[in-house]
Design a protein around this motif. Structure first.
Motif, PDB file in Angstrom:
ATOM      1  N   ASN A  66      37.171  41.081  33.299  1.00 54.12           N
ATOM      2  CA  ASN A  66      38.013  40.922  32.627  1.00 54.12           C
ATOM      3  C   ASN A  66      39.562  42.161  33.252  1.00 54.12           C
ATOM      4  N   PRO A  67      40.836  41.614  32.531  1.00 55.06           N
ATOM      5  CA  PRO A  67      41.470  42.281  33.272  1.00 55.06           C
ATOM      6  C   PRO A  67      41.906  43.849  33.402  1.00 55.06           C
ATOM      7  N   ALA A  68      40.808  44.852  33.115  1.00 51.61           N
ATOM      8  CA  ALA A  68      40.845  46.092  33.231  1.00 51.61           C
ATOM      9  C   ALA A  68      39.487  46.411  34.426  1.00 51.61           C
ATOM     10  N   GLN A  69      39.242  44.676  35.016  1.00 52.68           N
ATOM     11  CA  GLN A  69      38.358  45.512  35.986  1.00 52.68           C
ATOM     12  C   GLN A  69      36.591  45.276  35.793  1.00 52.68           C
ATOM     13  N   GLN A  70      36.835  45.375  34.529  1.00 51.72           N
ATOM     14  CA  GLN A  70      34.968  45.949  33.544  1.00 51.72           C
ATOM     15  C   GLN A  70      34.453  44.143  33.956  1.00 51.72           C
ATOM     16  N   THR A  71      32.912  44.385  34.595  1.00 56.05           N
ATOM     17  CA  THR A  71      32.437  42.979  34.360  1.00 56.05           C
ATOM     18  C   THR A  71      31.667  42.878  33.337  1.00 56.05           C
ATOM     19  N   LEU A  72      32.473  41.610  32.603  1.00 61.24           N
ATOM     20  CA  LEU A  72      31.806  40.749  31.621  1.00 61.24           C
ATOM     21  C   LEU A  72      30.546  40.113  32.070  1.00 61.24           C
ATOM     22  N   PHE A  73      30.296  39.094  32.850  1.00 55.58           N
ATOM     23  CA  PHE A  73      29.023  38.881  33.762  1.00 55.58           C
ATOM     24  C   PHE A  73      28.596  38.593  35.122  1.00 55.58           C
ATOM     25  N   PHE A  74      27.453  39.334  35.119  1.00 53.89           N
ATOM     26  CA  PHE A  74      26.548  39.075  36.954  1.00 53.89           C
ATOM     27  C   PHE A  74      25.608  38.024  36.752  1.00 53.89           C
ATOM     28  N   GLY A  75      26.102  36.901  37.323  1.00 52.77           N
ATOM     29  CA  GLY A  75      25.392  35.920  37.369  1.00 52.77           C
ATOM     30  C   GLY A  75      25.068  35.929  35.449  1.00 52.77           C
ATOM     31  N   ASP A  76      23.706  35.663  34.642  1.00 55.20           N
ATOM     32  CA  ASP A  76      23.462  35.640  34.272  1.00 55.20           C
ATOM     33  C   ASP A  76      23.005  36.951  33.119  1.00 55.20           C
ATOM     34  N   LYS A  77      23.746  37.551  34.224  1.00 57.14           N
ATOM     35  CA  LYS A  77      23.142  39.051  32.810  1.00 57.14           C
ATOM     36  C   LYS A  77      24.368  39.287  32.624  1.00 57.14           C
ATOM     37  N   LYS A  78      24.774  39.701  31.305  1.00 58.54           N
ATOM     38  CA  LYS A  78      25.305  40.472  30.214  1.00 58.54           C
ATOM     39  C   LYS A  78      25.560  42.081  30.681  1.00 58.54           C
ATOM     40  N   ALA A  79      27.087  42.059  30.963  1.00 61.55           N
ATOM     41  CA  ALA A  79      27.612  42.906  31.293  1.00 61.55           C
ATOM     42  C   ALA A  79      27.917  44.044  30.295  1.00 61.55           C
ATOM     43  N   LEU A  80      29.105  43.665  29.648  1.00 61.64           N
ATOM     44  CA  LEU A  80      29.641  44.446  28.945  1.00 61.64           C
ATOM     45  C   LEU A  80      29.436  43.843  27.445  1.00 61.64           C
ATOM     46  N   ARG A  81      29.258  44.762  26.492  1.00 62.50           N
ATOM     47  CA  ARG A  81      28.977  44.772  25.138  1.00 62.50           C
ATOM     48  C   ARG A  81      30.387  44.233  24.446  1.00 62.50           C
ATOM     49  N   MET A 109      44.603  38.671  33.485  1.00 59.91           N
ATOM     50  CA  MET A 109      44.404  38.365  34.036  1.00 59.91           C
ATOM     51  C   MET A 109      42.683  38.674  34.753  1.00 59.91           C
ATOM     52  N   TYR A 110      42.270  37.309  34.813  1.00 57.06           N
ATOM     53  CA  TYR A 110      40.375  37.730  35.222  1.00 57.06           C
ATOM     54  C   TYR A 110      39.732  36.710  36.168  1.00 57.06           C
ATOM     55  N   THR A 111      38.897  37.700  36.988  1.00 55.36           N
ATOM     56  CA  THR A 111      38.836  37.545  38.643  1.00 55.36           C
ATOM     57  C   THR A 111      37.267  36.936  38.554  1.00 55.36           C
ATOM     58  N   CYS A 112      37.018  36.179  39.096  1.00 54.55           N
ATOM     59  CA  CYS A 112      35.704  35.303  39.952  1.00 54.55           C
ATOM     60  C   CYS A 112      35.561  36.134  41.225  1.00 54.55           C
ATOM     61  N   SER A 113      34.396  36.278  41.176  1.00 56.07           N
ATOM     62  CA  SER A 113      34.092  37.169  42.418  1.00 56.07           C
ATOM     63  C   SER A 113      32.475  36.528  43.246  1.00 56.07           C
ATOM     64  N   LEU A 114      32.412  36.599  44.591  1.00 58.73           N
ATOM     65  CA  LEU A 114      31.729  35.963  44.922  1.00 58.73           C
ATOM     66  C   LEU A 114      31.016  36.112  45.943  1.00 58.73           C
ATOM     67  N   PHE A 115      29.862  37.418  45.792  1.00 61.92           N
ATOM     68  CA  PHE A 115      29.664  38.388  46.700  1.00 61.92           C
ATOM     69  C   PHE A 115      28.936  38.250  47.957  1.00 61.92           C
ATOM     70  N   THR A 116      29.436  37.501  48.709  1.00 61.79           N
ATOM     71  CA  THR A 116      29.445  37.430  50.017  1.00 61.79           C
ATOM     72  C   THR A 116      29.877  37.796  50.509  1.00 61.79           C
ATOM     73  N   MET A 117      29.374  38.197  52.075  1.00 63.49           N
ATOM     74  CA  MET A 117      29.971  39.771  53.009  1.00 63.49           C
ATOM     75  C   MET A 117      31.135  39.294  54.281  1.00 63.49           C
ATOM     76  N   PRO A 118      32.390  39.084  53.876  1.00 59.10           N
ATOM     77  CA  PRO A 118      32.731  39.861  52.604  1.00 59.10           C
ATOM     78  C   PRO A 118      32.661  38.883  51.418  1.00 59.10           C
ATOM     79  N   VAL A 119      33.160  40.110  50.051  1.00 59.34           N
ATOM     80  CA  VAL A 119      33.066  39.562  48.384  1.00 59.34           C
ATOM     81  C   VAL A 119      34.472  38.635  48.830  1.00 59.34           C
ATOM     82  N   ARG A 120      34.614  37.377  48.055  1.00 59.26           N
ATOM     83  CA  ARG A 120      35.185  36.845  48.156  1.00 59.26           C
ATOM     84  C   ARG A 120      35.863  36.628  46.270  1.00 59.26           C
ATOM     85  N   THR A 121      37.423  36.361  45.856  1.00 58.75           N
ATOM     86  CA  THR A 121      37.492  36.901  44.107  1.00 58.75           C
ATOM     87  C   THR A 121      38.924  35.472  44.838  1.00 58.75           C
ATOM     88  N   ALA A 122      38.397  34.780  43.310  1.00 64.13           N
ATOM     89  CA  ALA A 122      39.464  34.363  42.649  1.00 64.13           C
ATOM     90  C   ALA A 122      39.980  34.405  41.276  1.00 64.13           C
TER      91      ALA A 122
END
Length: 399
Positions: A66-81, A109-122
């Protein structure tokens, strides 16, 4: 004799295979490993679907923040309550989540991250539209008085972006003065309308409408109907153009005022009505059941309210039907005779004038021709005619 590879050899081959596959994946197109997202616009209280996709993924996880850089979902795992945030779809090539009952605090602004080396974002911007509240109109005094200057003010709050306010007088748009003030992420909008009130504004509906992108299907508006008090104006309407003896005549006192000037008062020649048996007063109407000469006079209707009084007069003259018909015939006959006489006289004047003009010209011409040898005018004319005859003879001789 060949020896079978031991554990160390197997580990070397595994590392070599992984390196080769990574190289092949890179050769297939690193651009395909960049996440793809789109901006989202949603109305406050609605649901926002945030989707992140990749064309090629070598088993690398996707993540939404989310805009506060809190992870909402990592894959199918929910991270934020947050019970409003749910998983819609998760795979190696797509991660879609939904945010229900969106509020203005979700905007950003919401961020989608792809955890490659290096990490790529949109990054995708979530725009939350603030729905403007129903407008309210202030400044209306009921009732208003004719001649008053009043200011109508329309206000709406909670819009994002700022709403637009439009004024209508019945169905016709009129221009107001707009003012916009920011309040946090939303805006408060006011529009004022200056009025100089007259009697034509009585019963007119003034409407304030809100224009906003979040109200495309359900426009908001408020309406106030003006009530204007004004002094009455009176006129008398009569049922006969030429009242005659024995006829039925109705006089109506038409009065317009607010409050309604009721009842009205009838008088004759400055006093009370003389004959209430034949003159019937019902509401605003004065009725004569059978006219006669005694009804001649000036009738006055008066009406008033707390703002003033108005009156109108009607002069009644009752005609004798027999005399009216005879005089009408005499007048028509006299008019016809006069017209004929005038026409004949004009014709005679025109004919006589043309004759005299021609005769005078001939006389003067002949007189001039024989004036040399004649002792008087008549002799001159005779001589001229004779000379004219000789001239004609000579003319024929020479020919």
């Amino acid at each position: 004799m060949m020896q079978r590879p031991g554990p160390i050899g197997a580990a070397v081959r595994w590392r070599w295979t992984r390196k080769v596959m990574a190289s092949k994946g890179k050769a297939r197109g690193i651009s395909g490993q960049y996440p793809l997202v789109q901006n989202v616009t949603v109305t406050e209280g609605g649901t926002a679907n945030m989707t992140c996709r990749v064309e090629y993924n070598d088993n690398t996880s996707l993540q939404w923040s989310n805009p506060a850089q809190q992870t909402l979902f990592f894959g199918d795992k929910k991270a934020l309550r947050d019970n409003r945030i749910e998983l819609v779809h998760a795979s190696w090539s797509e991660l879609t989540i939904s945010i229900n009952d969106v509020t203005l605090t979700d905007d950003g602004m919401y961020t989608c991250s792809l955890f490659t080396m290096p990490v790529r974002t949109a990054k995708a911007y979530l725009t939350v539209l603030g729905v403007p509240e129903k407008p309210e109109i202030d400044g209306l005094t009921k009732p208003a008085l004719e001649g008053d200057d009043i200011t109508l003010t329309c206000m709406t709050q909670g819009s994002k972006p700022a709403a637009d306010l439009r004024w209508f007088r019945n169905e016709k748009e009129v221009k107001g003065a707009k003012e916009v003030n920011a309040s946090g992420k939303t805006f408060t909008v006011r529009s004022s309308l200056q009025l100089h009130v007259d009697r034509n504004d009585d019963g007119v509906a003034y409407t304030c409408k809100v224009d906003h992108v979040a109200l495309a299907q359900t426009p908001q508006q408020a309406t106030e109907v003006l009530e204007v008090h004004y002094a009455p104006r009176v006129q008398i309407v009569h049922s006969l153009a030429v009242p005659q003896e024995g006829q039925y005549l109705k006089l109506e006192c038409v009065s317009k005022g607010n409050p309604s000037p009721d009842p009205v008062m009838w008088t004759k020649d400055g006093g009370e009505l003389p004959d209430l048996d034949r003159m019937i007063v019902e509401g605003r109407e004065l009725t004569f059941t059978s006219l006669n000469k005694t009804d001649n006079g000036t009738y006055r209707c008066e009406a008033g309210n707390h703002l003033g009084t108005s009156s109108a007069e009607y002069v009644l003259y009752v005609y004798d039907p027999n005399a009216l018909g005879q005089h009408g015939t005499d007048h028509a006959l006299i008019g016809g005779v006069v017209a004929v006489v005038v026409f004949v006289t004009l014709c005679l004047i025109i004919v006589l004038g043309r004759y005299l003009a021609r005769h005078k010209g001939t006389y003067l011409t002949n007189e001039a021709k024989g004036a040399d040898d004649a002792p008087d005018a008549d002799t001159a004319i005779i001589n001229a005619e004779g000379n004219h005859a000789h001239a004609e003879e000579k003319k024929e001789y020479f020919i």
